[in-house]
Scaffold this motif. Structure first.
Motif, mmCIF file in Angstrom:
data_model
loop_
_atom_site.group_PDB
_atom_site.id
_atom_site.type_symbol
_atom_site.label_atom_id
_atom_site.label_comp_id
_atom_site.label_asym_id
_atom_site.label_seq_id
_atom_site.Cartn_x
_atom_site.Cartn_y
_atom_site.Cartn_z
ATOM 1 N N GLY B 240 12.255 11.670 46.779
ATOM 2 C CA GLY B 240 11.058 11.771 45.962
ATOM 3 C C GLY B 240 11.318 12.156 44.515
ATOM 4 O O GLY B 240 10.380 12.335 43.743
ATOM 5 N N GLN B 241 12.586 12.280 44.156
ATOM 6 C CA GLN B 241 12.883 12.775 42.810
ATOM 7 C C GLN B 241 13.326 11.693 41.851
ATOM 8 O O GLN B 241 13.650 11.973 40.696
ATOM 9 N N GLY B 242 13.394 10.468 42.306
ATOM 10 C CA GLY B 242 13.580 9.348 41.399
ATOM 11 C C GLY B 242 14.991 9.132 40.874
ATOM 12 O O GLY B 242 15.222 8.259 40.045
ATOM 13 N N ARG B 243 15.944 9.913 41.366
ATOM 14 C CA ARG B 243 17.313 9.673 40.910
ATOM 15 C C ARG B 243 17.855 8.387 41.522
ATOM 16 O O ARG B 243 17.479 7.996 42.615
ATOM 17 N N ARG B 244 18.785 7.783 40.785
ATOM 18 C CA ARG B 244 19.472 6.595 41.292
ATOM 19 C C ARG B 244 20.963 6.875 41.294
ATOM 20 O O ARG B 244 21.526 7.352 40.318
ATOM 21 N N ASN B 245 21.614 6.595 42.419
ATOM 22 C CA ASN B 245 23.069 6.739 42.511
ATOM 23 C C ASN B 245 23.541 8.132 42.102
ATOM 24 O O ASN B 245 24.429 8.290 41.271
ATOM 25 N N LYS B 246 22.949 9.118 42.720
ATOM 26 C CA LYS B 246 23.296 10.508 42.411
ATOM 27 C C LYS B 246 24.759 10.797 42.742
ATOM 28 O O LYS B 246 25.200 10.645 43.884
ATOM 29 N N GLY B 247 25.496 11.224 41.753
ATOM 30 C CA GLY B 247 26.871 11.651 41.968
ATOM 31 C C GLY B 247 26.935 13.130 42.255
ATOM 32 O O GLY B 247 25.914 13.829 42.208
ATOM 33 N N PRO B 248 28.122 13.637 42.549
ATOM 34 C CA PRO B 248 28.236 15.051 42.920
ATOM 35 C C PRO B 248 28.052 16.016 41.755
ATOM 36 O O PRO B 248 27.618 17.144 41.951
ATOM 37 N N ILE B 249 28.391 15.580 40.567
ATOM 38 C CA ILE B 249 28.364 16.446 39.385
ATOM 39 C C ILE B 249 27.303 15.917 38.415
ATOM 40 O O ILE B 249 27.225 14.706 38.204
ATOM 41 N N PRO B 250 26.492 16.776 37.828
ATOM 42 C CA PRO B 250 25.452 16.262 36.929
ATOM 43 C C PRO B 250 26.055 15.589 35.705
ATOM 44 O O PRO B 250 27.103 16.014 35.199
ATOM 45 N N PRO B 251 25.413 14.548 35.235
ATOM 46 C CA PRO B 251 25.938 13.805 34.080
ATOM 47 C C PRO B 251 26.105 14.675 32.846
ATOM 48 O O PRO B 251 26.919 14.361 31.977
ATOM 49 N N SER B 252 25.367 15.767 32.773
ATOM 50 C CA SER B 252 25.521 16.630 31.598
ATOM 51 C C SER B 252 26.876 17.320 31.608
ATOM 52 O O SER B 252 27.372 17.742 30.568
ATOM 53 N N ILE B 253 27.491 17.450 32.751
ATOM 54 C CA ILE B 253 28.831 18.038 32.835
ATOM 55 C C ILE B 253 29.874 16.928 32.835
ATOM 56 O O ILE B 253 30.792 16.909 32.031
ATOM 57 N N LEU B 254 29.730 16.024 33.786
ATOM 58 C CA LEU B 254 30.606 14.855 33.843
ATOM 59 C C LEU B 254 29.714 13.652 33.987
ATOM 60 O O LEU B 254 28.749 13.694 34.727
ATOM 61 N N PRO B 255 30.015 12.593 33.290
ATOM 62 C CA PRO B 255 29.177 11.402 33.421
ATOM 63 C C PRO B 255 29.185 10.890 34.864
ATOM 64 O O PRO B 255 30.198 10.981 35.549
ATOM 65 N N THR B 256 28.057 10.407 35.292
ATOM 66 C CA THR B 256 27.991 9.755 36.600
ATOM 67 C C THR B 256 28.169 8.267 36.379
ATOM 68 O O THR B 256 27.607 7.703 35.453
ATOM 69 N N TRP B 257 28.977 7.673 37.187
ATOM 70 C CA TRP B 257 29.153 6.229 37.045
ATOM 71 C C TRP B 257 29.305 5.598 38.412
ATOM 72 O O TRP B 257 29.281 6.286 39.437
ATOM 73 N N LEU B 258 29.446 4.317 38.439
ATOM 74 C CA LEU B 258 29.545 3.601 39.706
ATOM 75 C C LEU B 258 30.812 2.797 39.778
ATOM 76 O O LEU B 258 31.029 2.052 40.696
#
Lengths: 258, 258, 258, 258
Positions: B240-258
Motif C-alpha cells: 500500500g505504500q507505492g514503492r517499486r522494486n524496493k531494495g534493501p538500502i534506501p536510495p538516500s544512502i545507496l542508490p537502488t537499481w535493478l
C-alpha cells in the motif's frame, strides 16, 4: 502510540534506514516486542489465532462475533484434496529433498489469480453490486465480458457443502447486528439471477470477508493463510511415505524420471 | 471411515492413479468434502482455526487445553519485525509486481534450517534430554560439537518477553494434568546449566510442541503457519505504500537499481 | 581492480551499509556497470553465455576448451521430460495465474538434495576418491552406509544416452591437456567397481564440473541454470494451452478440483 | 517426428494420462532422450547453450547470427548489482539454511511485472508501433495513460552502458539481412520522440527479442534465464561469507533480529 520503529536519533543515514523499513505492524527493541501496539506478553494466552490474524492485518482487535466469522472462513478454506495444484506441488516438493518450509512455499506460490484469486475477484464483484445497486445490470455487464462470474459455479460440486453453513453464519451475524448484510444480499441476488449456478467456496468466503470489511486483496491473503494449513498437512503426510522425486503420474502408468 | 480417496473400481491405471495420490488428510467427492474424516459442514462454525490446524496435522481433534497451548505458541510466533529476512524479502517482493501469494511464498521460502529450524532442532534436543535422563551429559555432548544450543540465547533480547508467558501456560497445563511436563523440566534444566543464556522463542515454543506430542519437523511447520501471518501483514502494508522494486538500502544512502 | 562497491566515503552508517552489501561480483555506479571487473560494454557481443556464467561464478574468463566443456554439461542438463517434479510443477504453476517467472521459480525450488543434488554429491564422491587414491576402499565405505552412490544408476535408462558423449568430450580434453583427468579416472574406476550400474547424467556432469575445478555446491548451481531452460520451455508451452488449474491427473481419470 | 510422448497403447486411462502430460518439448523413453526432436547425443558438444535455449523455446535451431544476438542480450542481463531486489533476496536466502536452488528460486520469484516485466511490455510497445506505423500517435496514446514508457528511462544511469553495444549489434544484423529492423527503427523513433529519456536495458533487449521474433512474454522468460546467472553468483558468494539470517540493514546501523 504509533507502532512505528523509532528512528535512530540525530543521524542521517541511520535514520533514513530506519524510515525505509518503518512499519506500523510491529516494534522491536531489546526486551520489547510490540505487535500492532500491544506488548506480546499481553497477547500470548489471551487472544486466539484468528483474532491475532485480524489484529495483525488491520491494526485493531475484532469483536468476538467478527472473529468467529473470520474463523469459519479460514476453517472452510484449509483443503480441497491432493489434486488441487497447490497441494499436489507441495507433496511433490516434499519428496525432492527440500525443507518443509520450501514445500509449503511451493504450494503457496501457486495460489495466483486463477487458483487463489476468485475470492478477491468476488469481493470486487460484490462491492460493485453494492455500489451500483442494480445487481442485474452488474451481472449483465460482467457477463458480456466473461460468462464466468468469480465466486459462482463449480466444475466438481453441484452444490458446495461449504456454502450453506458459511452463509448461515453470515445470516446470523446480520440478524445479530454484527455485520450489515449488504454484501450477503448482493451475493444472493447474483446467485438468483444466474440460477442454477450456485455460489461456491470463493463466493461464500468473499461474502464473509466483504461483510467484515476486508479489502479485496486480503481475501486472497486470508485464503493463503487458510490453505497453508492443508498444504502443510499434505506435505507432511507425503514426507513420511518415503517416496523420492514423486512425479504427477505413478510409474506403473508412466515411468517417472528426472 | 479411512479418509482415503476411493480408488476407481476395477480399472488398473485409474486405480493406480488414485493410489498414487491417496491421502488420509481429505476425501473429496461430488457434493462431499471430508477433512480427516469429518464432513466440512460439521466443522465450519464449530471448530477454531488452531484446533483445525491440529486436526489436519494429526488426524484427531485436540482437547480445549491442548488447543489453547497450540494457539499461544502460534500467536507468539507471528512476527519479529521487518529486519527478519523472511519479512524483509516478502516486503521487497510486494513491490516487484507479483501476487500477494507470491510475496508470502517468498518469505516462507526463507524459513530454512537457520531461520526457521531452531524450534525443530530444540524439540530434538529436549527429546534427547528426556530420553537420556541426564541433562548435563547431553549439554556437554552437544556443546563439544557446537557452543550454541538450539532454542537458547538471543543476540538481540537479553530476556525474550515471550518466554515467561509461554512457559507459564505450560506450567499451568502441567499442573492441570493436560501435559506431562517432562520436556518443560528438560528445558528448564538446560537453561539452568547454561545460565545466564536464556531460553528464546524457539525454545519456549519447542517446549509447547514437544509437550503436545508434535514430532520435531512439525515445530518448523507450525512456525511457518504462525510466521505467515506476519509475512502477510508486512507484505500487505508494503503493497500500500507505492514503492517499486524496493531494495534493501534506501536510495538516500545507496542508490537502488535493478 | 577489486570489483567491490566503493563505500560512501567518510560516513559511518552509509559506509556500513555499503560494506554490508559489498560484493566482488559487480560494481554499479551511474553510467558504469562492471561485471567481475569488466565493463559490461566490453563483454556484450564478445563473450558467450556459457563463458559469462563461468566468469560470474569464478571471477575469471575460461579458456575456449574449458568453456566448451561447461557448455556441453549445461546443454545435457536442460530437460528430462514433463514427469520430473521440477518440470511438472512449473507446468502446473503456469495454469494458476502467476507470472512466467513465478512458474520458473516454482520448478527451481524443487531442485533440492534429492532432485538436483546428485551432481553435487557426486563431485564430493569423486573428490574423495581422488584424495584417497583407493577407489575400492571409498566405494566399500560409502556402500556400507548407502547402497546408492550419487551419480550412478538410473531407474529408467539402462544406459543414459548422455553419458558417452559427455565422457568423450572429457577424454578429448584430457588428451589435449585442458583438464587433468583425475576425476574422470576416478569416475570410471567407480563405475567399473559397481558394474553393471552405469554412470548417469549427474555422474557425467559431475566429472566435467570436478575436472573444471568447480566446488561441489556449484554442480547443483549449474544444474539449476541448465534445467531452468527446460523448466521455462515447458511452462511456456503449457501457458499456451489454455488449461486452468492443471492438476496432476487428468479429469477423465480423476476429477480435478481446487 | 512429433516430439510428443507416445501414449501407452490400447489403454484408456494410461493414454489419457500420457495425453495430459504430452509435450512437444521432449520425448523420453528408455535409452532415448529427444529434445525438440533431436537425440540429445547429437546436441551435446555440437550446440551452444544460447542456441539450446532458442531450440528449446522455439523448436528449431537458430542461425549463427541469430544466436549471437540472443547471446548478447543474455550476457547483458546477468546482473545489476546487489541492491536489485531479486539479487538482495537471493543473498539473504543463502544465509537462512536453505539450498542454493531455493536461494535462486527466491530471486527469480521477484522478477514480476515491475521488476522483470519491462522487457515484455516494451516488446508489446514496439509491436504496437510497428503495427500502427505512427510512432508519435502510439507514444501520445500511451503517455496519456502513463508517463513512463516501458524500456525507456532509468532512475540511475543517465545513459545505460549496455544500450549502445546492444543496438550496435542489431544494426549490424539489419545490415547483414539477419533481422528486418522494423522494431529497431520503432525503438529509435520512440527514443527520439521522448528525448532526452534514453532507451534502457529492457528497451535494448526488447529490440533484440522483437527482431528475433520472440513473443513478448518470452522477453521476460529470457530475462529470467539471464538474470539467474547473477542471482546464482551472488547467492554463492554470500554463502561463503558465513553470515546467518542476513537482514537488509547491517546490525551496526539497526539490529538484525528474527
Amino acid at each position: 502510540m504509533t507502532g512505528r520503529a523509532a528512528p535512530a536519533a540525530g543521524d542521517g543515514p541511520a535514520s533514513a534506514a530506519a524510515d525505509w523499513w518503518a512499519t506500523a505492524v510491529s516494534r522491536i527493541e531489546p526486551g520489547l516486542i510490540e505487535l500492532r501496539g500491544h506488548p506480546v506478553q499481553d497477547l500470548i494466552g489471551r487472544i486466539g489465532f484468528a483474532e491475532m490474524i485480524w489484529l495483525m492485518l488491520r491494526g485493531e482487535r475484532p469483536g468476538a462475533h467478527q472473529a468467529a466469522l473470520l474463523e469459519a472462513a479460514l476453517v472452510a478454506s484449509v483443503d480441497h484434496g491432493p489434486h488441487a495444484p497447490s497441494i499436489a506441488v507441495a507433496r511433490m516438493a516434499a519428496t525432492c529433498g527440500v525443507g518443509l518450509n520450501n514445500a509449503v512455499a511451493t504450494g503457496v506460490n501457486l495460489l495466483g489469480d486463477v487458483h487463489g484469486g476468485a475470492g478477491e475477484q468476488c469481493v470486487g464483484l460484490l462491492e460493485e453490486v453494492v455500489a451500483d445497486g442494480d445487481a442485474a445490470a452488474v451481472v449483465a455487464r460482467r457477463r458480456a465480458a466473461d460468462k464466468y462470474l468469480p465466486g459462482f459455479g463449480h466444475r466438481f460440486h453441484r452444490r458446495d457443502p461449504r456454502r450453506d453453513p458459511l452463509l448461515g453464519l453470515v445470516a446470523e451475524a446480520v440478524a445479530a447486528g454484527v455485520v450489515a448484510g449488504a454484501h450477503l444480499r448482493a451475493a444472493l441476488e447474483v446467485e438468483r439471477l444466474i440460477a442454477p449456478v450456485p455460489m461456491n467456496i470463493d463466493g461464500a468466503t468473499a461474502v464473509i470477508y466483504a461483510e467484515l470489511g476486508f479489502p479485496a486483496p486480503l481475501a486472497r491473503g486470508l485464503f493463503v493463510l487458510g490453505r497453508s494449513v492443508g498444504i502443510l498437512a499434505h506435505a507432511w503426510e507425503e514426507s513420511g511415505q518415503g517416496r523420492r522425486n514423486k512425479g504427477p503420474i505413478p510409474p506403473s502408468i508412466l515411468p517417472t524420471w528426472l
